[in-house]
Design a protein around this motif. Structure first.
Motif, PDB file in Angstrom:
ATOM      1  N   CYS A  55       0.817  -1.214   0.000  1.00  0.00           N
ATOM      2  CA  CYS A  55       0.000   0.000   0.000  1.00  0.00           C
ATOM      3  C   CYS A  55       0.855   1.271   0.000  1.00  0.00           C
ATOM      4  N   CYS A  60       1.026   5.489  -4.482  1.00  0.00           N
ATOM      5  CA  CYS A  60      -0.174   5.036  -3.755  1.00  0.00           C
ATOM      6  C   CYS A  60      -0.291   5.772  -2.425  1.00  0.00           C
ATOM      7  N   TYR A  86     -11.322  -2.538   3.213  1.00  0.00           N
ATOM      8  CA  TYR A  86     -10.886  -2.503   1.816  1.00  0.00           C
ATOM      9  C   TYR A  86     -10.059  -3.731   1.429  1.00  0.00           C
ATOM     10  N   MET A  92      -8.785  -3.115  -2.186  1.00  0.00           N
ATOM     11  CA  MET A  92      -7.387  -2.702  -2.109  1.00  0.00           C
ATOM     12  C   MET A  92      -6.529  -3.924  -1.798  1.00  0.00           C
ATOM     13  N   PRO A  93      -5.344  -4.002  -2.302  1.00  0.00           N
ATOM     14  CA  PRO A  93      -4.812  -3.146  -3.345  1.00  0.00           C
ATOM     15  C   PRO A  93      -5.559  -3.366  -4.658  1.00  0.00           C
TER      16      PRO A  93
END
Length: 120
Positions: A55, A60, A86, A92-93
């Motif tokens: 992340c 990012c 997420y 995410m990712p």
């Protein structure tokens, strides 16, 4: 007649539920807490490195991107619930990022957050 009809419907529903087309690999872990029974997870020993590798990467979640900077440990703690939501959902990712989380990494995040997202 109504009793017979209800009994037939009940049998059909039970049969349909037991013969679903779900693949065993598609069944998600139990979110009730049993998932963490065998998972020990800490911020410094597990979660921070997962976030840093997947992340807090260029473009990012780093300083200057307009997104939350996850190179800052306090931001990871503050946004722990969102990170958990997420990552568990697969949002995410993002798929085009070249990063992905294993089920074990998702478990580490989930269990750390479930235990209170401590600075440990």
């Amino acid at each position: 007649m109504n009793k017979l009809r209800l009994m037939i419907i009940g049998v059909l529903l039970a049969a349909g539920m037991s013969c679903s087309s779900e693949n065993e690999d598609d069944i998600q872990p139990d979110p009730s807490g049993n998932r963490c029974e065998d998972v020990s997870s800490t911020l410094s020993g597990d979660v921070q490195s997962i976030i840093t590798s997947n992340c807090a990467t260029s473009g990012c979640h780093v300083s200057g991107t307009g997104r939350v900077d996850f190179t800052d440990k306090q931001n990871i703690i503050e946004y722990a619930s969102t990170i958990n939501s997420y990552t568990q959902s697969g949002f995410m990712p993002p798929s085009g990022s070249g990063h992905s989380l294993t089920a074990g990494e998702k478990d580490k995040i989930f269990c750390w957050v479930s235990a209170g997202a401590q600075d440990n």
